[in-house]
Write an enzyme that holds these catalytic residues in place. Structure first.
Site, PDB file in Angstrom:
ATOM      1  N   GLY A  87       1.032  -8.645   4.309  1.00 10.74           N
ATOM      2  CA  GLY A  87       2.155  -7.954   4.706  1.00 10.74           C
ATOM      3  C   GLY A  87       2.083  -6.649   3.881  1.00 10.74           C
ATOM      4  O   GLY A  87       1.296  -6.327   3.187  1.00 10.74           O
ATOM      5  N   ARG A  90       3.013  -2.231   0.263  1.00  9.01           N
ATOM      6  CA  ARG A  90       3.485  -0.633  -0.146  1.00  9.01           C
ATOM      7  C   ARG A  90       3.833   0.178   0.678  1.00  9.01           C
ATOM      8  O   ARG A  90       3.419   1.479   0.798  1.00  9.01           O
ATOM      9  CB  ARG A  90       2.317  -0.090  -1.078  1.00  9.01           C
ATOM     10  CG  ARG A  90       0.923  -0.205  -0.208  1.00  9.01           C
ATOM     11  CD  ARG A  90      -0.084   0.593  -0.779  1.00  9.01           C
ATOM     12  NE  ARG A  90      -1.231  -0.028  -0.101  1.00  9.01           N
ATOM     13  CZ  ARG A  90      -2.473   0.831  -0.407  1.00  9.01           C
ATOM     14  NH1 ARG A  90      -2.477   1.805  -1.090  1.00  9.01           N
ATOM     15  NH2 ARG A  90      -3.237   0.203   0.150  1.00  9.01           N
ATOM     16  N   LYS A 110       4.578   5.137   3.399  1.00  3.15           N
ATOM     17  CA  LYS A 110       3.580   4.500   2.481  1.00  3.15           C
ATOM     18  C   LYS A 110       3.443   5.046   1.067  1.00  3.15           C
ATOM     19  O   LYS A 110       3.374   6.026   0.874  1.00  3.15           O
ATOM     20  CB  LYS A 110       2.214   4.776   3.248  1.00  3.15           C
ATOM     21  CG  LYS A 110       1.095   3.744   2.932  1.00  3.15           C
ATOM     22  CD  LYS A 110      -0.275   4.016   3.629  1.00  3.15           C
ATOM     23  CE  LYS A 110      -1.440   3.023   3.380  1.00  3.15           C
ATOM     24  NZ  LYS A 110      -2.701   3.426   3.935  1.00  3.15           N
ATOM     25  N   ASP A 122       2.443  -2.820  -7.300  1.00  2.00           N
ATOM     26  CA  ASP A 122       3.591  -2.189  -7.545  1.00  2.00           C
ATOM     27  C   ASP A 122       4.319  -1.455  -6.450  1.00  2.00           C
ATOM     28  O   ASP A 122       5.202  -0.622  -6.382  1.00  2.00           O
ATOM     29  CB  ASP A 122       3.447  -0.759  -8.724  1.00  2.00           C
ATOM     30  CG  ASP A 122       2.118   0.026  -8.362  1.00  2.00           C
ATOM     31  OD1 ASP A 122       1.835   0.063  -7.021  1.00  2.00           O
ATOM     32  OD2 ASP A 122       1.609   0.967  -9.089  1.00  2.00           O
ATOM     33  N   ARG A 180      -1.176  -5.690  13.608  1.00  2.00           N
ATOM     34  CA  ARG A 180      -2.577  -5.827  13.555  1.00  2.00           C
ATOM     35  C   ARG A 180      -3.022  -7.078  14.093  1.00  2.00           C
ATOM     36  O   ARG A 180      -2.259  -8.021  14.308  1.00  2.00           O
ATOM     37  CB  ARG A 180      -2.727  -5.693  11.737  1.00  2.00           C
ATOM     38  CG  ARG A 180      -2.067  -4.504  11.210  1.00  2.00           C
ATOM     39  CD  ARG A 180      -1.437  -4.760   9.971  1.00  2.00           C
ATOM     40  NE  ARG A 180      -0.663  -3.805   9.337  1.00  2.00           N
ATOM     41  CZ  ARG A 180      -1.333  -2.734   8.726  1.00  2.00           C
ATOM     42  NH1 ARG A 180      -2.360  -2.720   8.305  1.00  2.00           N
ATOM     43  NH2 ARG A 180      -0.488  -1.787   8.351  1.00  2.00           N
ATOM     44  N   ASP A 245      -6.728  -7.548   9.097  1.00  2.62           N
ATOM     45  CA  ASP A 245      -5.416  -6.748   8.631  1.00  2.62           C
ATOM     46  C   ASP A 245      -5.451  -4.970   8.734  1.00  2.62           C
ATOM     47  O   ASP A 245      -4.573  -4.686   8.706  1.00  2.62           O
ATOM     48  CB  ASP A 245      -4.679  -7.220   7.180  1.00  2.62           C
ATOM     49  CG  ASP A 245      -5.628  -6.885   5.966  1.00  2.62           C
ATOM     50  OD1 ASP A 245      -6.889  -7.735   6.190  1.00  2.62           O
ATOM     51  OD2 ASP A 245      -5.350  -6.082   5.213  1.00  2.62           O
TER      52      ASP A 245
HETATM   53  P1  AMP Z   1      -5.079  -2.401   2.126  1.00  2.00           P
HETATM   54  O1  AMP Z   1      -6.147  -2.025   1.009  1.00  2.00           O
HETATM   55  O2  AMP Z   1      -4.372  -1.304   2.428  1.00  2.00           O
HETATM   56  O3  AMP Z   1      -5.574  -2.689   3.255  1.00  2.00           O
HETATM   57  O4  AMP Z   1      -4.163  -3.396   1.599  1.00  2.00           O
HETATM   58  C1  AMP Z   1      -4.158  -4.772   1.492  1.00  2.00           C
HETATM   59  C2  AMP Z   1      -2.812  -5.385   0.956  1.00  2.00           C
HETATM   60  O5  AMP Z   1      -2.755  -5.080  -0.190  1.00  2.00           O
HETATM   61  C3  AMP Z   1      -1.774  -5.026   1.980  1.00  2.00           C
HETATM   62  O6  AMP Z   1      -0.936  -6.307   2.096  1.00  2.00           O
HETATM   63  C4  AMP Z   1      -1.172  -4.129   0.981  1.00  2.00           C
HETATM   64  O7  AMP Z   1       0.277  -3.982   1.539  1.00  2.00           O
HETATM   65  C5  AMP Z   1      -1.355  -4.594  -0.202  1.00  2.00           C
HETATM   66  N1  AMP Z   1      -1.450  -3.803  -1.438  1.00  2.00           N
HETATM   67  C6  AMP Z   1      -2.447  -2.682  -1.502  1.00  2.00           C
HETATM   68  N2  AMP Z   1      -2.077  -1.810  -2.378  1.00  2.00           N
HETATM   69  C7  AMP Z   1      -0.659  -2.264  -2.917  1.00  2.00           C
HETATM   70  C8  AMP Z   1       0.171  -1.905  -3.942  1.00  2.00           C
HETATM   71  N3  AMP Z   1      -0.058  -0.841  -4.908  1.00  2.00           N
HETATM   72  N4  AMP Z   1       1.208  -2.512  -4.138  1.00  2.00           N
HETATM   73  C9  AMP Z   1       1.639  -3.483  -3.516  1.00  2.00           C
HETATM   74  N5  AMP Z   1       1.014  -4.116  -2.531  1.00  2.00           N
HETATM   75  C10 AMP Z   1      -0.534  -3.522  -2.172  1.00  2.00           C
HETATM   76 MG    MG Z   2      -4.147  -2.567   5.053  1.00  3.66          MG
END
Ligand code: AMP
Ligand code: MG
Length: 469
Positions: A87, A90, A110, A122, A180, A245
């Protein structure tokens, strides 16, 4: 001056599709970049966006009336391992707008703070990945590669704790949708067929209105991904985290994270610090796309009729159509890069050239862009081999205009992006602005941009990239 007129459709889906959340807000917001051409394309008022109410929206301090502010639920296979709940941890979908041409787009913040899906995170982003995604995605758009886009980058004025204390940022991302493969997986693995049906109807209506049923949706998504990956390959683009995702069913490139464009050509090139086994190396991307599409297909099977055996067979056949569509797109893209229409002769020439490039670790972009003026020769260690290739190539009668339209003079090179980020952190946006201008006009040769076509010197080379966390 008018605020965006939102027309939200995702929020009309069942409540288990998302979790409402308000942006955390920015203590001292500052607009670092505003994409006026994109605002115009969306029918948004750029002057409103640049004004106090616009900044309040782009920094997550106050959303205009009609905004949605939801985090979308999705699951995903990360490096092949299923995570049932990811989900938007961030990011927040703040609403959808319908552009003057009738196309619908998501606006998403974002880096705007925690949501129900943040787990240990965070919910924040620091400026580095915000500016990197801005430049990468806007270059892709200029190259007519389907992609999410960057409407704005704001500094929050807050501090984000990573390997160091870093300035916080928010990217306003624009996408045909943020749905996605992992969105489908989320409901499929809960056995929630009703939700799958609603999601499928939504996606068909929104992205593939010509599809009459889930099988045709699958076929359309396979075709869109095959065309997309062929475009990535032709630019030396490495997504870096092709988890399910991070694959949008619309066929847009999404979630740039550790994405990078190759300098020296190597088919097994990997940048991402977390991709230790090279699962998402440049040359692996088509196979990975097929793997992801197989996950997508299996989500749709419960919707494909009573006869499960038949559904599996049809879905399998749809996924197996990928290589043929991909090969045709690849041949057309790469043949154009050497100025030829696709043919067996052209493909043979392309493959020979790529082999020579790999042997010399020739610069991917310069090797193709330099064919026109002969400067490509300088990229090769064995000039005699290159000359032999070039003689055969010239005999095939390449077309200069076809070649020029396929080969950008510049790509978002890692070392240049790093430079722009470092300057931005120090309060100087000029290098970012220069890079943005040059990358969004990738075919324009201007003397003041000549240095941006240069490959990095050994000391400038960036060998590792990091996820946007
Ligand atoms: P991604 O690396 O963008 O594909 O993110 C993978 C998952 O980790 C997704 O569900 C993001 O929303 C979550 N995520 C990545 N960075 C953060 C963050 N700093 N705080 C909270 N969720 C995160
Ligand atoms: Mg992602």
């Amino acid at each position: 001056m008018t605020a965006p007129q939102f027309d939200n459709s995702y929020i009309a889906l069942p409540a288990r599709f998302f979790a409402a959340a308000a942006p955390a807000g920015s203590p001292n917001p500052q607009l670092l970049a505003l994409n006026r051409p994109l605002a115009a394309r969306l029918g948004l008022d750029a002057d409103w966006l640049a004004g106090p109410e616009g900044l309040a929206m782009l920094a997550g301090n106050a959303l205009p009336p009609g905004a949605a502010s939801i985090a979308q639920a999705y699951a995903g296979h990360q490096f092949g391992q299923l995570t049932p709940q990811l989900g938007d941890g961030r990011a927040l979908l703040i609403g959808e707008v319908v552009a003057p041409d009738g196309k619908r787009f998501d606006l998403q913040l974002k880096g705007s703070g925690p949501t129900a899906f943040s787990r240990q995170g965070d919910g924040l982003a620091w400026l580095g990945p915000v500016l990197r995604e801005y430049l990468d995605s806007e270059f892709m758009a200029a190259m007519r590669v389907p992609t999410t886009r960057a409407l704005a980058a704001a500094a929050t004025g807050g501090i984000v704790q990573r390997e160091a204390l870093l300035p916080g940022g928010i990217l306003t991302r624009v996408a045909a949708s943020h749905i996605r493969v992992g969105t489908f997986e989320y409901f499929a693995l809960r056995g929630d067929v009703e939700a799958l049906r609603a999601l499928t109807d939504h996606v068909i209506q929104r992205h593939f209105p010509q599809a009459q049923n889930p099988l045709q949706l699958l076929q359309a998504v396979v075709a869109a991904q095959a065309a997309l990956i062929a475009q990535w390959m032709a630019l030396g683009f490495i997504h870096g985290v092709m988890n399910t995702d991070n694959m949008a069913v619309s066929g847009e490139t999404i979630d740039y994270g550790p994405a990078a464009f190759m300098d020296g050509y190597h088919p097994d090139m990997v940048f991402s610090s977390i991709d230790r086994r090279g699962r998402y190396a440049w040359a692996q991307q088509p196979q990975v796309a097929v793997w992801n599409l197989a996950q997508f297909a299996s989500c749709l099977i419960p919707l494909m009729g009573e006869d499960e055996e038949k559904a599996v067979e049809e879905a399998t056949r749809a996924v197996h159509a990928f290589p043929q569509i991909y090969q045709a797109a690849w041949a057309r893209r790469f043949a154009a890069k050497i100025g030829l229409p696709p043919s067996d002769v052209a493909i043979e020439l392309v493959n020979r050239l790529l082999d020579l490039m790999a042997t010399s670790q020739a610069d991917f972009t310069r090797s193709f862009a330099g064919l026109a003026d002969g400067s490509a020769r300088d990229e090769f260690l064995d000039r005699a081999d290159f000359d032999a290739w070039a003689a055969d190539w010239r005999a095939a009668g390449p077309d200069a205009a076809l070649m020029a339209a396929a080969n950008p003079l510049r790509i978002p090179r890692n070392h240049r992006i790093e430079e722009a980020i470092q300057a931005a952190v120090a309060g100087d946006m000029a290098p970012f602005q220069r890079l943005e201008a040059a990358l969004t006009h990738p075919f324009e040769a201007r003397p003041e941009w000549a240095d941006l076509s240069r490959a990095p010197a050994p000391s400038e080379r960036v060998l590792r990239t990091f996820c946007g966390t």
